[in-house]
Enzyme design. Structure first.
Site, PDB file in Angstrom:
ATOM      1  N   CYS A  35    -138.656  15.591 -46.121  1.00 42.60           N
ATOM      2  CA  CYS A  35    -139.262  15.479 -45.007  1.00 42.60           C
ATOM      3  C   CYS A  35    -138.313  15.685 -43.815  1.00 42.60           C
ATOM      4  CB  CYS A  35    -139.592  13.918 -44.872  1.00 42.60           C
ATOM      5  SG  CYS A  35    -138.269  12.555 -45.144  1.00 42.60           S
ATOM      6  N   ARG A  36    -138.360  14.867 -42.730  1.00 37.49           N
ATOM      7  CA  ARG A  36    -137.326  15.062 -41.540  1.00 37.49           C
ATOM      8  C   ARG A  36    -135.914  14.722 -41.797  1.00 37.49           C
ATOM      9  NH1 ARG A  36    -135.232  12.984 -36.999  1.00 37.49           N
ATOM     10  NH2 ARG A  36    -135.849  10.944 -37.237  1.00 37.49           N
TER      11      ARG A  36
END
Length: 98
Positions: free
Chosen positions: A63-64
């Site tokens: 993810c980020r």
């Protein structure tokens, strides 16, 4: 929860190792680029799309920053999947994106 660093993932890819990477970011985030070969399954859809995954394969969740992918890792681990979280997420990624 098993973890892998962004640098380790990049090294494996540069060596030609085939990896199963799942990017759990939202559509607007992946529009800026994803790791080569990654499959986009937003976190909110992981539960509904896990039937598309193979329990005999190993998956790397991205993810980020590592938080959402950590939740996805825990969810899939609980269902018997072999998964690991890429710590630091795309913020730690220094490799190429597509």
């Amino acid at each position: 929860m098993k973890q892998i660093t962004a640098k380790e993932v990049e090294t494996f890819l540069n060596e030609g190792t085939s990896l199963n990477i799942i990017d759990v970011r939202e559509a607007d985030e992946v529009a800026t680029g994803m790791i080569r070969g990654a499959v986009h399954i937003p976190l909110g859809l992981v539960e509904f799309r896990k039937h598309e995954l193979d329990k005999t394969k190993e998956y790397i969740m991205v993810c980020r920053s590592g938080g959402r992918s950590g939740r996805a890792t825990q969810l899939l681990e609980g269902d018997g999947f072999n998964v690991m979280n890429m710590v630091g997420g795309m913020l730690a990624w220094e490799g190429k994106i597509e």
